[in-house]
Design a protein around this motif. Structure first.
Motif, short mmCIF file in Angstrom:
data_model
loop_
_atom_site.label_atom_id
_atom_site.label_comp_id
_atom_site.label_asym_id
_atom_site.label_seq_id
_atom_site.Cartn_x
_atom_site.Cartn_y
_atom_site.Cartn_z
N ASN A 190 -29.39 -31.54 -1.23
CA ASN A 190 -29.61 -32.40 -0.24
C ASN A 190 -28.45 -33.53 -0.37
OD1 ASN A 190 -30.32 -33.71 -2.37
ND2 ASN A 190 -32.51 -34.12 -1.31
N GLY A 191 -27.40 -33.36 -1.33
CA GLY A 191 -26.58 -34.42 -1.54
C GLY A 191 -27.21 -35.77 -2.23
N ASN A 192 -28.30 -35.61 -2.90
CA ASN A 192 -28.99 -36.51 -3.48
C ASN A 192 -29.40 -37.64 -2.43
OD1 ASN A 192 -30.13 -37.47 -6.14
ND2 ASN A 192 -28.15 -38.92 -6.23
N GLN A 193 -30.15 -37.31 -1.51
CA GLN A 193 -30.41 -38.14 -0.53
C GLN A 193 -31.77 -37.71 0.11
OE1 GLN A 193 -27.88 -38.70 2.91
NE2 GLN A 193 -26.72 -37.14 2.02
N ARG A 194 -32.26 -38.52 0.82
CA ARG A 194 -33.61 -38.07 1.59
C ARG A 194 -33.33 -37.79 2.77
NH1 ARG A 194 -38.00 -39.95 4.82
NH2 ARG A 194 -40.23 -39.17 3.97
N ILE A 195 -33.98 -36.41 3.12
CA ILE A 195 -33.61 -35.95 4.54
C ILE A 195 -34.66 -36.64 5.30
CG2 ILE A 195 -32.99 -33.97 6.01
CD1 ILE A 195 -31.01 -34.37 3.66
N THR A 196 -34.29 -37.12 6.60
CA THR A 196 -35.51 -37.52 7.62
C THR A 196 -35.62 -36.65 8.53
OG1 THR A 196 -34.59 -39.98 7.05
CG2 THR A 196 -35.84 -39.40 9.11
N ALA A 197 -36.78 -35.96 8.76
CA ALA A 197 -37.07 -35.13 9.93
C ALA A 197 -36.63 -35.63 11.47
CB ALA A 197 -38.46 -34.72 9.86
N PHE A 198 -36.48 -34.74 12.42
CA PHE A 198 -36.27 -35.38 13.58
C PHE A 198 -37.63 -35.89 14.25
CE2 PHE A 198 -33.73 -31.63 13.19
CZ PHE A 198 -32.33 -32.00 13.20
N PRO A 199 -37.66 -37.10 15.18
CA PRO A 199 -38.87 -37.73 15.33
C PRO A 199 -39.17 -36.95 16.93
CG PRO A 199 -36.98 -39.17 15.96
CD PRO A 199 -36.45 -37.96 15.23
N LYS A 200 -40.45 -37.25 17.22
CA LYS A 200 -40.87 -36.70 18.29
C LYS A 200 -40.18 -37.09 19.58
CE LYS A 200 -45.79 -36.41 16.77
NZ LYS A 200 -47.29 -36.88 16.91
N GLY A 201 -39.79 -36.14 20.47
CA GLY A 201 -39.09 -36.61 21.92
C GLY A 201 -37.48 -36.15 21.57
N PHE A 202 -36.93 -35.83 20.31
CA PHE A 202 -35.78 -35.65 19.91
C PHE A 202 -35.13 -34.49 20.47
CE2 PHE A 202 -32.23 -34.14 17.40
CZ PHE A 202 -31.47 -35.20 17.31
N ARG A 203 -34.02 -34.47 21.02
CA ARG A 203 -33.15 -33.36 21.54
C ARG A 203 -31.68 -33.58 21.34
NH1 ARG A 203 -35.41 -33.58 26.90
NH2 ARG A 203 -37.44 -33.35 25.63
N MET A 204 -31.09 -32.13 21.30
CA MET A 204 -29.65 -32.39 21.37
C MET A 204 -29.02 -31.07 21.68
SD MET A 204 -29.02 -32.27 17.09
CE MET A 204 -29.81 -31.00 16.06
N THR A 205 -27.44 -31.31 21.81
CA THR A 205 -26.98 -29.82 22.14
C THR A 205 -25.75 -29.75 21.17
OG1 THR A 205 -25.52 -30.88 23.94
CG2 THR A 205 -27.47 -30.08 24.59
N VAL A 206 -25.17 -28.67 21.10
CA VAL A 206 -23.82 -28.66 20.56
C VAL A 206 -22.95 -27.53 21.34
CG1 VAL A 206 -24.47 -26.49 19.04
CG2 VAL A 206 -22.59 -28.06 18.17
#
Length: 330
Positions: free
Chosen positions: A127-143
């Motif tokens: 994880n690159g020695n860092q905390r990973i934050t989960a996506f919050p409710k309502g999150f969306r994205m495209t690629v």
């Protein structure tokens, strides 16, 4: 000193990764991110995940995990939706046939089409020695961008499958030869968030892409997008083998995506977060890898029959199977 070492070990970021299958929940012309409320949308999509999928999916309507009643994904706490453009074969006589999808070799047998979904941290092992934050409710994205006419973005690839475990080489456009086991499309999403916006007008500006392809992260998040989130990726295996004896006599590449893209530069994918409660954060904080995360360690999971039983009724009544005179919506 012993207790100090133990405390530091407990405080260290966890190394976790999810890889799981999702069977098909629907194949229809809806696009609640790019064309919300439009029935039908411009082109056909292959959709997996929770049965809360619909034409609008307004983030103000509430938690997607509370609106869905089932999911086609292995993890029964994941009501997110994942979708991509459908692949078609164009016959020499000018008709089109939808290419079905098949499961990855790493997944349980019997999954009804679907995709392989990944949530990694920095790569498969770190994880690159860092905390990973989960996506919050309502999150969306495209690629990706369906209007692209040249290579666009990192992490959007095609693979000519020698078998269903083939992963390389990754190509920028469609393979130009017959592939023994089909064609895989790969969509890696950006993993750096601005920490404020659940979405943006283009569905991408709230995220920053550090992906360097093949699940290898290219660098740290910038100050403008400082929050490291899970690296989401889709692998979709298209069974092009049934068309191998129908290739054009001139040898030209006969496959295209559902918005009439014959090169594949416009390949794209959409994501709407819908994990129940804090389940994704618990997974990212754990040390489980792939199927070791199932059966309550720490995520609840379900069998293939339950995955396949979850469906969304189509809002668009049109023929998408058989030999079609034109692409749906074209």
């Amino acid at each position: 000193m012993k207790w100090l070492s133990l405390s530091l070990a407990l405080a260290a970021p966890a190394q976790a990764a999810l890889r799981f299958g999702c069977s098909t929940v629907s194949i229809q012309r809806l696009d609640p991110l790019v064309e919300p409320g439009k029935i039908p949308s411009a082109h056909l999509h292959q959709i997996v995940g929770g049965n809360g999928f619909n034409a609008t999916m307004d983030p103000n309507d509430g938690d997607l995990a509370e609106k869905a009643t089932c999911t086609t994904c292995t993890f029964s706490e994941d009501f997110s939706n994942y979708w991509t453009a459908v692949m078609f074969f164009r016959h020499q006589n000018g008709t089109y046939k939808r290419v079905p999808i098949v499961q990855n070799d790493a997944l349980p047998q019997g999954i009804n089409g679907g995709m392989t979904i990944y949530y990694t941290q920095q790569d498969f092992f770190s994880n690159g020695n860092q905390r990973i934050t989960a996506f919050p409710k309502g999150f969306r994205m495209t690629v990706g961008n369906p209007t692209a006419t040249s290579r666009w973005g990192q992490g959007l690839k095609f693979v000519c499958l020698q078998n269903r475990s083939t992963r390389f080489p990754e190509l920028d456009d469609f393979p130009t030869q017959r592939c023994p086991a089909g064609i895989m499309t790969v969509h890696h999403f950006p993993a750096c968030w601005d920490g404020k916006n659940l979405d943006s007008p283009d569905h991408q500006s709230h995220m920053y892409n550090t992906v360097n392809g093949a699940f290898v992260n290219a660098g740290p998040c910038p100050a403008s997008h400082p929050v490291r989130m899970p690296q989401v990726a889709y692998e979709t295996l298209w069974d092009t083998t049934q068309f191998n004896n129908m290739w054009p006599s001139d040898g030209s590449q006969p496959f295209l995506l559902s918005y009439d893209d014959r090169r594949g530069y416009g390949t794209h994918a959409d994501y709407v977060f819908g994990w129940e409660g804090d389940s994704l954060q618990r997974a990212m904080d754990s040390n489980c890898m792939f199927n070791a995360c199932e059966n309550g360690r720490p995520l609840r999971s379900q069998g293939v029959a339950q995955m396949n039983a979850c469906r969304v009724r189509s809002s668009v009544q049109e023929d998408i199977d058989g030999w079609l005179p034109r692409l749906p919506g074209m």
